[in-house]
Write a protein that holds these residues in place. Structure first.
Motif, PDB file in Angstrom:
ATOM      1  N   THR A 336       0.818  -1.209   0.000  1.00  0.00           N
ATOM      2  CA  THR A 336       0.000   0.000   0.000  1.00  0.00           C
ATOM      3  C   THR A 336       0.849   1.255   0.000  1.00  0.00           C
ATOM      4  O   THR A 336       0.511   2.245  -0.644  1.00  0.00           O
ATOM      5  N   VAL A 337       1.961   1.240   0.719  1.00  0.00           N
ATOM      6  CA  VAL A 337       2.853   2.400   0.739  1.00  0.00           C
ATOM      7  C   VAL A 337       3.401   2.663  -0.653  1.00  0.00           C
ATOM      8  O   VAL A 337       3.418   3.785  -1.151  1.00  0.00           O
ATOM      9  N   GLY A 338       3.823   1.583  -1.335  1.00  0.00           N
ATOM     10  CA  GLY A 338       4.368   1.735  -2.676  1.00  0.00           C
ATOM     11  C   GLY A 338       3.330   2.256  -3.649  1.00  0.00           C
ATOM     12  O   GLY A 338       3.593   3.133  -4.459  1.00  0.00           O
ATOM     13  N   ALA A 339       2.126   1.739  -3.544  1.00  0.00           N
ATOM     14  CA  ALA A 339       1.070   2.145  -4.464  1.00  0.00           C
ATOM     15  C   ALA A 339       0.649   3.588  -4.225  1.00  0.00           C
ATOM     16  O   ALA A 339       0.501   4.376  -5.155  1.00  0.00           O
ATOM     17  N   SER A 340       0.453   3.960  -2.961  1.00  0.00           N
ATOM     18  CA  SER A 340      -0.058   5.295  -2.668  1.00  0.00           C
ATOM     19  C   SER A 340       0.968   6.381  -2.955  1.00  0.00           C
ATOM     20  O   SER A 340       0.618   7.489  -3.336  1.00  0.00           O
ATOM     21  N   SER A 341       2.251   6.065  -2.787  1.00  0.00           N
ATOM     22  CA  SER A 341       3.275   7.081  -3.007  1.00  0.00           C
ATOM     23  C   SER A 341       3.487   7.375  -4.478  1.00  0.00           C
ATOM     24  O   SER A 341       3.873   8.469  -4.851  1.00  0.00           O
ATOM     25  N   MET A 342       3.216   6.395  -5.337  1.00  0.00           N
ATOM     26  CA  MET A 342       3.443   6.585  -6.757  1.00  0.00           C
ATOM     27  C   MET A 342       2.186   7.024  -7.493  1.00  0.00           C
ATOM     28  O   MET A 342       2.244   7.775  -8.452  1.00  0.00           O
ATOM     29  N   LYS A 343       1.006   6.535  -7.042  1.00  0.00           N
ATOM     30  CA  LYS A 343      -0.229   6.837  -7.748  1.00  0.00           C
ATOM     31  C   LYS A 343      -1.311   7.193  -6.754  1.00  0.00           C
ATOM     32  O   LYS A 343      -1.905   6.315  -6.145  1.00  0.00           O
ATOM     33  N   PRO A 344      -1.596   8.471  -6.561  1.00  0.00           N
ATOM     34  CA  PRO A 344      -2.598   8.880  -5.576  1.00  0.00           C
ATOM     35  C   PRO A 344      -3.976   8.302  -5.841  1.00  0.00           C
ATOM     36  O   PRO A 344      -4.783   8.204  -4.943  1.00  0.00           O
ATOM     37  N   ASP A 345      -4.280   7.943  -7.108  1.00  0.00           N
ATOM     38  CA  ASP A 345      -5.607   7.442  -7.431  1.00  0.00           C
ATOM     39  C   ASP A 345      -5.722   5.933  -7.231  1.00  0.00           C
ATOM     40  O   ASP A 345      -6.761   5.347  -7.513  1.00  0.00           O
ATOM     41  N   ARG A 346      -4.677   5.303  -6.774  1.00  0.00           N
ATOM     42  CA  ARG A 346      -4.747   3.867  -6.507  1.00  0.00           C
ATOM     43  C   ARG A 346      -5.627   3.621  -5.293  1.00  0.00           C
ATOM     44  O   ARG A 346      -5.746   4.450  -4.405  1.00  0.00           O
ATOM     45  N   THR A 347      -6.235   2.461  -5.249  1.00  0.00           N
ATOM     46  CA  THR A 347      -7.110   2.114  -4.131  1.00  0.00           C
ATOM     47  C   THR A 347      -6.495   0.977  -3.337  1.00  0.00           C
ATOM     48  O   THR A 347      -5.515   0.355  -3.752  1.00  0.00           O
ATOM     49  N   ILE A 348      -7.121   0.675  -2.197  1.00  0.00           N
ATOM     50  CA  ILE A 348      -6.645  -0.423  -1.369  1.00  0.00           C
ATOM     51  C   ILE A 348      -6.779  -1.749  -2.102  1.00  0.00           C
ATOM     52  O   ILE A 348      -6.018  -2.682  -1.886  1.00  0.00           O
ATOM     53  N   PHE A 349      -7.741  -1.836  -3.023  1.00  0.00           N
ATOM     54  CA  PHE A 349      -7.919  -3.067  -3.781  1.00  0.00           C
ATOM     55  C   PHE A 349      -6.787  -3.282  -4.778  1.00  0.00           C
ATOM     56  O   PHE A 349      -6.407  -4.414  -5.074  1.00  0.00           O
ATOM     57  N   ASP A 350      -6.224  -2.203  -5.308  1.00  0.00           N
ATOM     58  CA  ASP A 350      -5.061  -2.328  -6.186  1.00  0.00           C
ATOM     59  C   ASP A 350      -3.880  -2.907  -5.424  1.00  0.00           C
ATOM     60  O   ASP A 350      -3.127  -3.736  -5.936  1.00  0.00           O
ATOM     61  N   ALA A 351      -3.719  -2.458  -4.185  1.00  0.00           N
ATOM     62  CA  ALA A 351      -2.624  -2.971  -3.365  1.00  0.00           C
ATOM     63  C   ALA A 351      -2.815  -4.449  -3.060  1.00  0.00           C
ATOM     64  O   ALA A 351      -1.873  -5.238  -3.105  1.00  0.00           O
ATOM     65  N   ILE A 352      -4.045  -4.823  -2.762  1.00  0.00           N
ATOM     66  CA  ILE A 352      -4.328  -6.228  -2.467  1.00  0.00           C
ATOM     67  C   ILE A 352      -4.081  -7.084  -3.694  1.00  0.00           C
ATOM     68  O   ILE A 352      -3.563  -8.197  -3.605  1.00  0.00           O
ATOM     69  N   GLU A 353      -4.438  -6.562  -4.882  1.00  0.00           N
ATOM     70  CA  GLU A 353      -4.272  -7.327  -6.111  1.00  0.00           C
ATOM     71  C   GLU A 353      -2.810  -7.586  -6.447  1.00  0.00           C
ATOM     72  O   GLU A 353      -2.501  -8.489  -7.219  1.00  0.00           O
ATOM     73  N   GLN A 354      -1.906  -6.799  -5.896  1.00  0.00           N
ATOM     74  CA  GLN A 354      -0.490  -6.985  -6.215  1.00  0.00           C
ATOM     75  C   GLN A 354       0.060  -8.265  -5.603  1.00  0.00           C
ATOM     76  O   GLN A 354       1.144  -8.698  -5.939  1.00  0.00           O
ATOM     77  N   MET A 355      -0.670  -8.846  -4.704  1.00  0.00           N
ATOM     78  CA  MET A 355      -0.176 -10.031  -4.020  1.00  0.00           C
ATOM     79  C   MET A 355      -1.129 -11.199  -4.179  1.00  0.00           C
ATOM     80  O   MET A 355      -2.349 -11.019  -4.227  1.00  0.00           O
ATOM     81  N   THR A 356      -0.574 -12.378  -4.299  1.00  0.00           N
ATOM     82  CA  THR A 356      -1.375 -13.600  -4.330  1.00  0.00           C
ATOM     83  C   THR A 356      -0.848 -14.502  -3.235  1.00  0.00           C
ATOM     84  O   THR A 356       0.276 -14.962  -3.289  1.00  0.00           O
ATOM     85  N   LEU A 357      -1.666 -14.737  -2.211  1.00  0.00           N
ATOM     86  CA  LEU A 357      -1.269 -15.556  -1.075  1.00  0.00           C
ATOM     87  C   LEU A 357      -2.072 -16.843  -1.072  1.00  0.00           C
ATOM     88  O   LEU A 357      -3.220 -16.874  -1.492  1.00  0.00           O
ATOM     89  N   PHE A 358      -1.481 -17.907  -0.520  1.00  0.00           N
ATOM     90  CA  PHE A 358      -2.093 -19.230  -0.502  1.00  0.00           C
ATOM     91  C   PHE A 358      -2.333 -19.724  -1.905  1.00  0.00           C
ATOM     92  O   PHE A 358      -3.380 -20.217  -2.225  1.00  0.00           O
TER      93      PHE A 358
END
Length: 358
Positions: A336-358
């Protein structure tokens, strides 16, 4: 009959399981605040479910469980267990009443928002910033209008649902029921990502979606600030292998978004796919079989031991790898830190989508 008794009676609607939970809740009233008891109850339930499927979080969540039960006497802890049993029986009966997908009429109650209804019946909303949950009948109307006959979902294979303020997860439950009546098997065709700033809501949503077999990631976080405190994976998310399915769709969309530059080199749109190559990290777990389906198809590497969890992560745009983080929450923090610092219009869902767990 008091006003509270009338409200509770109306909410029970002849459901013996909900009535039993309310009765057990009343037995706490002499020694504990009802709002605290309810919050502790849903958190205990969430911890019990999570620790069966999320091996990465067992230690801190077991510690949290012990902190909660330390406030109660032995007989009161047993009362919590009895309430959880009634909740499971309630949802098992409701799922059985639905029948096979596409068969039967849409009932007014259906799967329902049991915990949300209990929350309102016990008049706990006044103690928690005036929260009110959407009645299940309204949620069902919206879901039926959106799902329709399910034709568009069949064309896509599956759909993902994002809830930025999920409450008790009532809208997700309604969507699952609407898909069921459209003839779709919702554990295979629906995946939800739910966020709420209130931990009690997060625990309610996680418990309900887990007991109903709905694949979901439930996040305790702030949709506006992108702050994330905790992450919960429902059993259906793990056992049906949704981590791999979501990663494949994301990669397919990234490939589609690729463009060809003037010199013929393929480039990626950085708003759809991270610029850095993925970093894979394997974290061992103590289990006898793969947590998804027990074979290589689950996405685990061949050299990873049985029961290991493979975590595939993308490096952030600022070049800060998140694979070294020590917990799931840390992974989300980094993302989330990486996403928000580079793109203010990014959402929390974009941050979640960057990772695939399990």
């Amino acid at each position: 009959m008091t006003r509270r008794q009338r409200v509770e009676g109306a909410a029970m609607s002849g459901d013996p399981y909900k009535g039993a939970i309310v009765k057990l809740m009343r037995e706490f009233s002499h020694s504990h605040n009802p709002s605290t008891v309810f919050s502790d109850f849903v958190e205990i339930c969430a911890l019990a479910i999570s620790n069966r499927v999320d091996t990465l979080q067992v230690e801190p969540r077991e510690k949290r469980y012990l902190e909660i039960v330390a406030k109660y006497k032995t007989e009161e802890v047993q009362r919590f267990a009895a309430m959880f049993a009634q909740l499971q029986l309630c949802y098992r009966e409701r799922v059985e009443m639905l029948g096979d997908p596409g068969i039967g009429d849409v009932h007014d109650s259906g799967l329902g928002d049991v915990l949300g209804e209990l929350f309102m019946a016990l008049e706990l909303s006044n103690d928690r910033a005036g929260q009110f949950f959407t009645p299940h009948s309204i949620s069902m109307l919206m879901a039926m209008m959106t799902v329709g006959d399910g034709a568009s979902i069949r064309e896509q294979g599956f759909v993902t649902m994002q809830e930025p303020a999920c409450g008790a997860g009532g809208m997700v439950v309604a969507a699952a029921q609407a898909m069921h009546h459209a003839g779709l098997n919702y554990p295979e065709t629906l995946h939800a990502t739910c966020v709420d700033v209130d931990p009690c809501c997060v625990h309610m949503a996680y418990v309900q979606l887990s007991l109903l077999g709905i694949p979901a990631i439930v996040v305790h976080g702030n949709t506006i600030s992108l702050k994330v405190w905790n992450v919960w994976y429902t059993p259906a998310h793990v056992f049906v292998g949704w981590g791999l399915r979501l990663r494949r769709r994301r990669d397919a969309r990234a490939d589609t978004a690729a463009t060809v530059s003037d010199d013929g080199e393929a480039q990626e749109r950085d708003d759809l796919h991270p610029a850095q190559a993925p970093v894979a990290s394997t974290i061992p777990a103590s289990s006898e079989s793969c947590m998804v389906n027990g074979d290589a198809a689950c996405g685990c590497f061949d050299d990873v031991g049985a029961g290991d969890v493979t975590v595939a992560l993308e490096e952030s745009h600022i070049g800060k790898a998140v694979a070294s983080a020590v917990s799931i929450v840390d992974l989300f923090e980094e993302s989330t830190v990486g996403a928000s610092s580079m793109k203010p219009d990014r959402t929390i869902f974009d941050a979640i989508e960057q990772m695939t767990l399990f």
